[in-house]
Design a protein around this motif. Sequence first.
Motif, PDB file in Angstrom:
ATOM      1  N   TYR A  16       0.840  -1.208   0.000  1.00  6.54           N
ATOM      2  CA  TYR A  16       0.000   0.000   0.000  1.00  6.54           C
ATOM      3  C   TYR A  16       0.873   1.256   0.000  1.00  6.54           C
ATOM      4  CZ  TYR A  16      -3.545   3.386   1.356  1.00  6.54           C
ATOM      5  OH  TYR A  16      -4.384   4.475   1.390  1.00  6.54           O
ATOM      6  N   MET A  17       1.908   1.253   0.816  1.00  3.05           N
ATOM      7  CA  MET A  17       2.708   2.471   0.999  1.00  3.05           C
ATOM      8  C   MET A  17       3.705   2.733  -0.126  1.00  3.05           C
ATOM      9  SD  MET A  17       3.320   2.704   5.082  1.00  3.05           S
ATOM     10  CE  MET A  17       3.715   4.447   5.011  1.00  3.05           C
ATOM     11  N   LYS A  18       4.033   1.737  -0.916  1.00  5.77           N
ATOM     12  CA  LYS A  18       5.019   1.974  -1.974  1.00  5.77           C
ATOM     13  C   LYS A  18       4.457   2.875  -3.077  1.00  5.77           C
ATOM     14  CE  LYS A  18       4.435  -2.039  -5.002  1.00  5.77           C
ATOM     15  NZ  LYS A  18       5.095  -3.232  -5.527  1.00  5.77           N
ATOM     16  N   TYR A  19       3.150   3.005  -3.140  1.00  6.46           N
ATOM     17  CA  TYR A  19       2.526   3.883  -4.132  1.00  6.46           C
ATOM     18  C   TYR A  19       2.388   5.290  -3.554  1.00  6.46           C
ATOM     19  CZ  TYR A  19       1.582  -0.434  -6.574  1.00  6.46           C
ATOM     20  OH  TYR A  19       1.723  -1.638  -7.209  1.00  6.46           O
ATOM     21  N   LEU A  20       3.110   6.225  -4.143  1.00  5.33           N
ATOM     22  CA  LEU A  20       3.063   7.604  -3.642  1.00  5.33           C
ATOM     23  C   LEU A  20       1.660   8.198  -3.711  1.00  5.33           C
ATOM     24  CD1 LEU A  20       6.395   9.206  -4.924  1.00  5.33           C
ATOM     25  CD2 LEU A  20       5.658   8.918  -2.573  1.00  5.33           C
ATOM     26  N   LYS A  21       0.880   7.788  -4.687  1.00  6.51           N
ATOM     27  CA  LYS A  21      -0.480   8.330  -4.802  1.00  6.51           C
ATOM     28  C   LYS A  21      -1.315   7.983  -3.571  1.00  6.51           C
ATOM     29  CE  LYS A  21      -0.628   8.451  -9.837  1.00  6.51           C
ATOM     30  NZ  LYS A  21      -1.241   7.893 -11.058  1.00  6.51           N
ATOM     31  N   ASN A  22      -0.991   6.899  -2.872  1.00  7.77           N
ATOM     32  CA  ASN A  22      -1.727   6.539  -1.659  1.00  7.77           C
ATOM     33  C   ASN A  22      -1.446   7.501  -0.504  1.00  7.77           C
ATOM     34  OD1 ASN A  22      -3.116   4.417  -2.786  1.00  7.77           O
ATOM     35  ND2 ASN A  22      -1.638   2.874  -2.138  1.00  7.77           N
ATOM     36  N   GLN A  23      -0.346   8.258  -0.583  1.00  5.80           N
ATOM     37  CA  GLN A  23      -0.063   9.230   0.480  1.00  5.80           C
ATOM     38  C   GLN A  23      -1.185  10.253   0.621  1.00  5.80           C
ATOM     39  OE1 GLN A  23       3.738  11.161   0.247  1.00  5.80           O
ATOM     40  NE2 GLN A  23       4.852   9.302   0.690  1.00  5.80           N
ATOM     41  N   HIS A  24      -1.920  10.484  -0.474  1.00  3.62           N
ATOM     42  CA  HIS A  24      -3.026  11.447  -0.406  1.00  3.62           C
ATOM     43  C   HIS A  24      -4.064  11.020   0.626  1.00  3.62           C
ATOM     44  CE1 HIS A  24      -1.087  12.819  -3.954  1.00  3.62           C
ATOM     45  NE2 HIS A  24      -1.680  12.021  -4.787  1.00  3.62           N
ATOM     46  N   ASN A  25      -4.099   9.730   0.922  1.00  2.00           N
ATOM     47  CA  ASN A  25      -5.096   9.196   1.861  1.00  2.00           C
ATOM     48  C   ASN A  25      -4.688   9.350   3.319  1.00  2.00           C
ATOM     49  OD1 ASN A  25      -6.577   8.322  -0.395  1.00  2.00           O
ATOM     50  ND2 ASN A  25      -5.415   6.416  -0.468  1.00  2.00           N
ATOM     51  N   TYR A  26      -3.387   9.463   3.598  1.00  2.00           N
ATOM     52  CA  TYR A  26      -2.972   9.495   5.006  1.00  2.00           C
ATOM     53  C   TYR A  26      -2.034  10.639   5.376  1.00  2.00           C
ATOM     54  CZ  TYR A  26       1.135   6.916   3.222  1.00  2.00           C
ATOM     55  OH  TYR A  26       2.245   6.525   2.529  1.00  2.00           O
ATOM     56  N   SER A  27      -1.370  11.267   4.428  1.00  2.00           N
ATOM     57  CA  SER A  27      -0.408  12.323   4.731  1.00  2.00           C
ATOM     58  C   SER A  27      -1.092  13.588   5.247  1.00  2.00           C
ATOM     59  CB  SER A  27       0.387  12.668   3.467  1.00  2.00           C
ATOM     60  OG  SER A  27       1.114  13.857   3.645  1.00  2.00           O
ATOM     61  N   LYS A  28      -0.544  14.150   6.298  1.00  2.00           N
ATOM     62  CA  LYS A  28      -1.085  15.400   6.848  1.00  2.00           C
ATOM     63  C   LYS A  28      -1.007  16.516   5.827  1.00  2.00           C
ATOM     64  CE  LYS A  28      -0.693  19.067  10.092  1.00  2.00           C
ATOM     65  NZ  LYS A  28       0.184  20.012  10.638  1.00  2.00           N
ATOM     66  N   TRP A  29       0.097  16.559   5.069  1.00  2.00           N
ATOM     67  CA  TRP A  29       0.311  17.670   4.141  1.00  2.00           C
ATOM     68  C   TRP A  29      -0.727  17.664   3.022  1.00  2.00           C
ATOM     69  CZ3 TRP A  29       4.627  14.728   5.775  1.00  2.00           C
ATOM     70  CH2 TRP A  29       5.360  15.345   6.787  1.00  2.00           C
ATOM     71  N   ASP A  30      -1.140  16.490   2.579  1.00  2.00           N
ATOM     72  CA  ASP A  30      -2.171  16.431   1.547  1.00  2.00           C
ATOM     73  C   ASP A  30      -3.511  16.927   2.071  1.00  2.00           C
ATOM     74  OD1 ASP A  30      -1.540  14.975  -1.224  1.00  2.00           O
ATOM     75  OD2 ASP A  30      -0.199  14.193   0.314  1.00  2.00           O
ATOM     76  N   SER A  31      -3.771  16.745   3.350  1.00  2.00           N
ATOM     77  CA  SER A  31      -5.049  17.195   3.908  1.00  2.00           C
ATOM     78  C   SER A  31      -5.090  18.705   4.126  1.00  2.00           C
ATOM     79  CB  SER A  31      -5.338  16.466   5.223  1.00  2.00           C
ATOM     80  OG  SER A  31      -4.412  16.868   6.222  1.00  2.00           O
ATOM     81  N   ILE A  32      -3.936  19.357   4.185  1.00  2.00           N
ATOM     82  CA  ILE A  32      -3.900  20.809   4.382  1.00  2.00           C
ATOM     83  C   ILE A  32      -4.497  21.527   3.179  1.00  2.00           C
ATOM     84  CG2 ILE A  32      -2.360  22.812   4.593  1.00  2.00           C
ATOM     85  CD1 ILE A  32      -0.508  21.020   6.273  1.00  2.00           C
ATOM     86  N   ASP A  33      -4.163  21.072   1.978  1.00  2.00           N
ATOM     87  CA  ASP A  33      -4.687  21.691   0.759  1.00  2.00           C
ATOM     88  C   ASP A  33      -5.126  20.597  -0.209  1.00  2.00           C
ATOM     89  OD1 ASP A  33      -5.347  23.146  -1.476  1.00  2.00           O
ATOM     90  OD2 ASP A  33      -3.363  24.028  -1.757  1.00  2.00           O
ATOM     91  N   PRO A  34      -6.371  20.111  -0.043  1.00  2.00           N
ATOM     92  CA  PRO A  34      -6.842  19.045  -0.924  1.00  2.00           C
ATOM     93  C   PRO A  34      -6.974  19.488  -2.388  1.00  2.00           C
ATOM     94  CG  PRO A  34      -8.565  19.705   0.625  1.00  2.00           C
ATOM     95  CD  PRO A  34      -7.333  20.467   0.985  1.00  2.00           C
ATOM     96  N   ASN A  35      -6.944  20.796  -2.625  1.00  2.00           N
ATOM     97  CA  ASN A  35      -7.091  21.314  -3.989  1.00  2.00           C
ATOM     98  C   ASN A  35      -5.763  21.652  -4.644  1.00  2.00           C
ATOM     99  OD1 ASN A  35      -9.972  21.229  -3.889  1.00  2.00           O
ATOM    100  ND2 ASN A  35      -9.903  23.042  -2.592  1.00  2.00           N
TER     101      ASN A  35
END
Length: 179
Positions: free
Chosen positions: A47-66
């Motif tokens: 699951y974690m080897k795919y960088l696109k999955n980071q959007h689901n758990y990374s704090k930084w992706d949740s700061i600016d979903p757009n």
Amino acid sequence: MKILKTIGIILFLIIAIPLIAALFTKKDVHVSREITIEQPKKVVFDYMKYLKNQHNYSKWDSIDPNMERNYSGTDGEVGFIYSWKSDDPQVGIGEQEILAIDDANRIEYALRFTEPFKGESLVYLEFEALSSNKTKVIWGFDETYDYPKNILLWFFDLDKMIGDDFGIGLNNLKEIMEK
């Protein structure tokens, strides 16, 4: 004339003292957090080897979903690059590239920022099977701050700043993986 001399000495000391102190300040920073996930090591790794999955758990992706996101290469393989652009200064502009994959054990990334500051760091994920259905995940970061930039380490607690964000991401990951 005496006032100018005094001002000159004060300015010299204001500049010289931090530069001298930087000579004795550490240059290397290591930050890491870990969590135990109730899933087999291979499942968590895959699951974690795919960088696109980071959007689901990374704090930084949740700061600016757009934020604007771009991808280059094949996700989950060495050479894949995920780049982003955000107007939020907490996210900024940068990219992450998969540098190495040691199957089911470790993934290394180059993390490069261009805004709000320039910098490059090594980020890694390590996976350790604690049992057949329990995995320890370590999310870490290593960076070297050359002289005199290392003086900034007096003013920023990177272990807290970055480590707390890693912790949030790992807790989000645990919630996803254990559903």
